[in-house]
Enzyme design. Structure first.
Site, PDB file in Angstrom:
ATOM      1  N   LYS A 171     -10.288 -40.958   5.086  1.00  0.00           N
ATOM      2  CA  LYS A 171     -10.433 -39.547   5.479  1.00  0.00           C
ATOM      3  C   LYS A 171     -11.718 -38.994   4.880  1.00  0.00           C
ATOM      4  CE  LYS A 171      -9.621 -35.586   3.960  1.00  0.00           C
ATOM      5  NZ  LYS A 171     -10.858 -34.948   4.478  1.00  0.00           N
ATOM      6  N   GLY A 202     -10.217 -34.471   9.265  1.00  0.00           N
ATOM      7  CA  GLY A 202      -9.635 -33.179   8.931  1.00  0.00           C
ATOM      8  C   GLY A 202      -9.954 -32.811   7.498  1.00  0.00           C
ATOM      9  N   GLY A 203      -9.398 -31.683   7.045  1.00  0.00           N
ATOM     10  CA  GLY A 203      -9.692 -31.173   5.711  1.00  0.00           C
ATOM     11  C   GLY A 203      -8.604 -31.507   4.704  1.00  0.00           C
ATOM     12  N   PRO A 204      -8.471 -30.648   3.674  1.00  0.00           N
ATOM     13  CA  PRO A 204      -7.510 -30.909   2.604  1.00  0.00           C
ATOM     14  C   PRO A 204      -6.074 -31.123   3.089  1.00  0.00           C
ATOM     15  CG  PRO A 204      -8.986 -29.141   1.962  1.00  0.00           C
ATOM     16  CD  PRO A 204      -9.333 -29.485   3.376  1.00  0.00           C
ATOM     17  N   VAL A 206      -4.974 -32.550   5.805  1.00  0.00           N
ATOM     18  CA  VAL A 206      -4.845 -33.938   6.285  1.00  0.00           C
ATOM     19  C   VAL A 206      -4.855 -34.882   5.067  1.00  0.00           C
ATOM     20  CG1 VAL A 206      -5.931 -35.748   7.676  1.00  0.00           C
ATOM     21  CG2 VAL A 206      -5.897 -33.388   8.510  1.00  0.00           C
ATOM     22  N   GLY A 207      -5.738 -34.575   4.117  1.00  0.00           N
ATOM     23  CA  GLY A 207      -5.809 -35.378   2.882  1.00  0.00           C
ATOM     24  C   GLY A 207      -4.484 -35.344   2.132  1.00  0.00           C
ATOM     25  N   GLU A 245     -13.151 -40.649  -8.707  1.00  0.00           N
ATOM     26  CA  GLU A 245     -14.596 -40.541  -8.982  1.00  0.00           C
ATOM     27  C   GLU A 245     -14.925 -39.065  -8.807  1.00  0.00           C
ATOM     28  OE1 GLU A 245     -16.315 -43.181  -9.772  1.00  0.00           O
ATOM     29  OE2 GLU A 245     -14.997 -44.777  -9.072  1.00  0.00           O
ATOM     30  N   CYS A 279     -23.559 -36.528  -7.487  1.00  0.00           N
ATOM     31  CA  CYS A 279     -22.618 -36.451  -8.619  1.00  0.00           C
ATOM     32  C   CYS A 279     -23.286 -36.899  -9.912  1.00  0.00           C
ATOM     33  CB  CYS A 279     -21.385 -37.280  -8.328  1.00  0.00           C
ATOM     34  SG  CYS A 279     -21.783 -38.959  -7.868  1.00  0.00           S
ATOM     35  N   GLU A 379     -20.515 -27.970 -13.405  1.00  0.00           N
ATOM     36  CA  GLU A 379     -21.279 -28.652 -12.358  1.00  0.00           C
ATOM     37  C   GLU A 379     -21.668 -27.618 -11.297  1.00  0.00           C
ATOM     38  OE1 GLU A 379     -19.191 -31.220  -9.522  1.00  0.00           O
ATOM     39  OE2 GLU A 379     -20.737 -32.717  -9.891  1.00  0.00           O
TER      40      GLU A 379
HETATM   41  P1  NAD Z   1     -13.832 -31.848  -2.531  1.00  0.00           P
HETATM   42  O1  NAD Z   1     -13.018 -32.287  -3.690  1.00  0.00           O
HETATM   43  O2  NAD Z   1     -13.719 -30.451  -2.078  1.00  0.00           O
HETATM   44  O3  NAD Z   1     -13.465 -32.737  -1.245  1.00  0.00           O
HETATM   45  C1  NAD Z   1     -13.547 -34.148  -1.262  1.00  0.00           C
HETATM   46  C2  NAD Z   1     -12.597 -34.713  -0.224  1.00  0.00           C
HETATM   47  O4  NAD Z   1     -11.259 -34.431  -0.600  1.00  0.00           O
HETATM   48  C3  NAD Z   1     -12.774 -34.133   1.175  1.00  0.00           C
HETATM   49  O5  NAD Z   1     -12.540 -35.166   2.096  1.00  0.00           O
HETATM   50  C4  NAD Z   1     -11.668 -33.080   1.234  1.00  0.00           C
HETATM   51  O6  NAD Z   1     -11.229 -32.797   2.539  1.00  0.00           O
HETATM   52  C5  NAD Z   1     -10.574 -33.747   0.429  1.00  0.00           C
HETATM   53  N1  NAD Z   1      -9.651 -32.835  -0.246  1.00  0.00           N
HETATM   54  C6  NAD Z   1      -9.948 -31.637  -0.824  1.00  0.00           C
HETATM   55  N2  NAD Z   1      -8.827 -31.130  -1.382  1.00  0.00           N
HETATM   56  C7  NAD Z   1      -7.830 -32.021  -1.177  1.00  0.00           C
HETATM   57  C8  NAD Z   1      -6.437 -32.061  -1.526  1.00  0.00           C
HETATM   58  N3  NAD Z   1      -5.876 -31.081  -2.217  1.00  0.00           N
HETATM   59  N4  NAD Z   1      -5.709 -33.139  -1.145  1.00  0.00           N
HETATM   60  C9  NAD Z   1      -6.281 -34.157  -0.474  1.00  0.00           C
HETATM   61  N5  NAD Z   1      -7.581 -34.167  -0.086  1.00  0.00           N
HETATM   62  C10 NAD Z   1      -8.350 -33.114  -0.446  1.00  0.00           C
HETATM   63  O7  NAD Z   1     -15.305 -32.264  -2.915  1.00  0.00           O
HETATM   64  P2  NAD Z   1     -16.639 -32.035  -2.093  1.00  0.00           P
HETATM   65  O8  NAD Z   1     -16.990 -30.585  -2.172  1.00  0.00           O
HETATM   66  O9  NAD Z   1     -16.501 -32.669  -0.746  1.00  0.00           O
HETATM   67  O10 NAD Z   1     -17.686 -32.904  -2.934  1.00  0.00           O
HETATM   68  C11 NAD Z   1     -18.314 -32.448  -4.068  1.00  0.00           C
HETATM   69  C12 NAD Z   1     -17.707 -33.021  -5.323  1.00  0.00           C
HETATM   70  O11 NAD Z   1     -17.645 -34.446  -5.250  1.00  0.00           O
HETATM   71  C13 NAD Z   1     -18.544 -32.735  -6.548  1.00  0.00           C
HETATM   72  O12 NAD Z   1     -17.713 -32.352  -7.625  1.00  0.00           O
HETATM   73  C14 NAD Z   1     -19.211 -34.070  -6.848  1.00  0.00           C
HETATM   74  O13 NAD Z   1     -19.641 -34.249  -8.155  1.00  0.00           O
HETATM   75  C15 NAD Z   1     -18.144 -35.009  -6.461  1.00  0.00           C
HETATM   76  N6  NAD Z   1     -18.695 -36.354  -6.206  1.00  0.00           N
HETATM   77  C16 NAD Z   1     -18.415 -37.359  -7.092  1.00  0.00           C
HETATM   78  C17 NAD Z   1     -18.938 -38.625  -6.904  1.00  0.00           C
HETATM   79  C18 NAD Z   1     -18.631 -39.775  -7.838  1.00  0.00           C
HETATM   80  O14 NAD Z   1     -18.755 -40.914  -7.424  1.00  0.00           O
HETATM   81  N7  NAD Z   1     -18.248 -39.546  -9.069  1.00  0.00           N
HETATM   82  C19 NAD Z   1     -19.763 -38.848  -5.816  1.00  0.00           C
HETATM   83  C20 NAD Z   1     -20.044 -37.806  -4.946  1.00  0.00           C
HETATM   84  C21 NAD Z   1     -19.489 -36.555  -5.153  1.00  0.00           C
END
Ligand code: NAD
Length: 481
Positions: A171, A202-204, A206-207, A245, A279, A379
């Site tokens: 996803k 999809g978004g959260p 779907v997650g 991660e 990140c 961050e």
């Molecule tokens: P996010 O956490 O908002 O979303 C990431 C993914 O999770 C998306 O696919 C989103 O739809 C899904 N998601 C969000 N809430 C969820 C929930 N409650 N249940 C299930 N799925 C859910 O993050 P973002 O804004 O897309 O990305 C930015 C963040 O990612 C930053 O904090 C960045 O540092 C981190 N990041 C970390 C790494 C790493 O390898 N350590 C790499 C890239 C980005």
């Protein structure tokens, strides 16, 4: 560009259930809608998990050499699409075109081959006393990824999970589904058995449905600490293991003997690249007090070269940030840092005058930042660098380790032994000495609020494997011999 795709399960695309449940994909440079993508309904997620379950016995028992060959075919199919994928990612993320081609597409493209090599070199069994210890695929992996390096994050998980013999339901972020659709088409072309790879969009919500699904054996998540926490809680209801991660607030420690002419341009690059939406961005520049003036001068001079603009323009080094919300969030951090007493030496919170449209943020540098300021602790995920000064090496290390994160770090010194010593004292999953390059086979991950998973190379493969011990009686062993 319109995709009426809700999900890819069991080797076929299924269309959206209702037109209302669709995502608008917005180009952050133009602020225009560039595509509509359908959101997968809960039943479509269930179908994807069922397809992955049906495919698991066949795929996990496929010889490693055949799995590796399939991964190389996917790598080739992605390579054929490199130009198209570069354009898609330049549009959906806003990364400058050249960087999109090299890092956003070139790196993941070659990671399929690396995952294949890693699996072929791996010892999937060993003898420990009277036990045969097998490393078996964990099963069905939910791969949930963010938008900043959408293809790279997805491939980091998918290539190694498939190499290990797992099947996958992926996803991607709702902000960048187009590159994931392209990847799925490449996987489809490579001719994997149906159900080995499945995609839900999809978004959260779907997650959440995916993470809470009892059919999932492992969740591999990359994203924000906020979502990581919520995913961990949800997965714990089924005792599903989770690999996380997450974000970072990474330090770049400039030791007193460092070559500033080299260190500062590299520091700007490691902070501003991809508009600071990395990140591992080194967002805290920790410098000796008596070299602060020199650092500030070089940093302000260097920042002037970071031209903001259309990512398709060859002269552009910095595109927009991903969304209006992200732009507002980054500007909020900049404004609050000024209010808290940080000294602005480049950039600022305003929309750049020559770019009235687009989610642009000026490359911004603060000096006189104290370790407890919000800008030094949180961050930001935008092009914002904080300069902090120290009196002695112990203080530099204390500042470097003084956040809840532990993802990456930089150390600069003319003395290799000194750089090595300081690198070992910094809490981070990876430390780059004197601007050393990213190694796609080295373990990648963090500690603390940066999560605890590891990706890439043999450590990354290991995440998708679980040990199983088969004990043999001494007689059986003898007969066998
Ligand atoms: P996010 O956490 O908002 O979303 C990431 C993914 O999770 C998306 O696919 C989103 O739809 C899904 N998601 C969000 N809430 C969820 C929930 N409650 N249940 C299930 N799925 C859910 O993050 P973002 O804004 O897309 O990305 C930015 C963040 O990612 C930053 O904090 C960045 O540092 C981190 N990041 C970390 C790494 C790493 O390898 N350590 C790499 C890239 C980005």
């Amino acid at each position: 560009m319109n995709h009426n795709f809700g999900s890819y399960a069991g080797g076929t695309w299924s269309s959206a259930s209702t037109p209302a449940s669709s995502i608008e994909v917005i180009n952050p440079t133009t602020e225009r809608v560039i595509a509509h993508v359908a959101i997968a309904a809960p039943s479509a997620v269930d179908q994807a998990v069922a397809a992955a379950r049906d495919a698991l016995p066949g795929w996990s028992n496929t010889p490693v050499s055949e799995r590796a060959a399939a991964l190389r075919r996917i790598g080739d199919a992605v390579a054929k699409r490199q130009q198209r994928l570069t354009e898609v990612i330049t549009q959906e993320v806003g990364t400058p075109h050249k960087l999109s081609s090299i890092i956003q597409v070139g790196l993941p493209m070659s990671n399929f081959g690396r995952a294949a090599d890693t699996a072929e070199q791996h010892e999937f069994s060993e003898e420990v006393g009277n036990s045969l210890v097998l490393q078996e695929p964990r099963g069905i992996v939910a791969c949930i990824t963010p938008w900043n390096f959408p293809l790279h994050q997805l491939v980091a998980k998918v290539a190694y999970a498939l190499a290990a013999g797992c099947t996958v339901v992926a996803k991607p972020s709702e902000l960048t589904p187009l590159s994931a659709i392209e990847l799925t088409e490449a996987i489809d072309e490579a001719g994997l058995p149906p159900g080995v790879f499945n995609l839900v969009l999809g978004g959260p919500a779907v997650g959440e449905h995916l993470v809470g699904h009892p059919g999932i054996d492992l969740v591999s998540f990359t994203g924000s600490p906020r979502a990581g926490r919520s995913i961990s809680e949800l997965a714990s209801r089924n005792l599903t293991p989770v690999a996380l991660e997450l974000g970072g607030k990474s330090p770049n420690v400039i030791l007193a003997d460092a070559d500033l002419e080299k260190a500062i341009p590299d520091a700007l690059n490691k902070c501003f690249m991809n508009s600071g939406q990395t990140c591992t961005a080194l967002t805290r520049l920790i410098v000796p007090e008596d070299r602060l003036d020199e650092v500030e001068e070089l940093a302000a001079e260097g920042t002037a070269k970071w031209r903001l603009g259309d990512p398709f323009d060859k002269a552009t080094r910095l595109g927009p940030v991903i969304s209006k919300e992200q732009q507002a969030s980054v500007r909020g951090y900049i404004t609050r840092a000024i209010d808290q007493g940080a000294r602005l030496i480049a950039g600022g919170p305003d929309q750049p005058g020559h770019l009235p449209r687009g989610f642009f943020v000026q490359p911004t540098i603060f000096s006189d930042v104290k370790p407890d300021f919000e800008i030094a602790q949180e961050e930001v995920f935008g092009p914002v660098l904080s300069i902090l000064s120290y009196r002695d090496e112990d203080e530099a290390i204390r500042i470097a380790n003084g956040t809840r994160y532990g993802l990456s770090a930089g150390v600069w010194s003319a003395d290799p032994a000194r750089a090595d010593k300081v690198s070992r004292l910094i809490r981070a999953g990876q430390v780059d000495i004197n601007g050393a390059p990213f190694n796609p086979l080295a373990p990648f991950g963090g500690s603390g609020m940066s999560g605890y998973g590891r990706e890439f190379g043999r450590h990354g493969l290991q995440e998708f494997l679980a040990p199983k011990a088969i004990q043999k009686t001494l007689t059986e062993e003898k007969n066998h011999a």
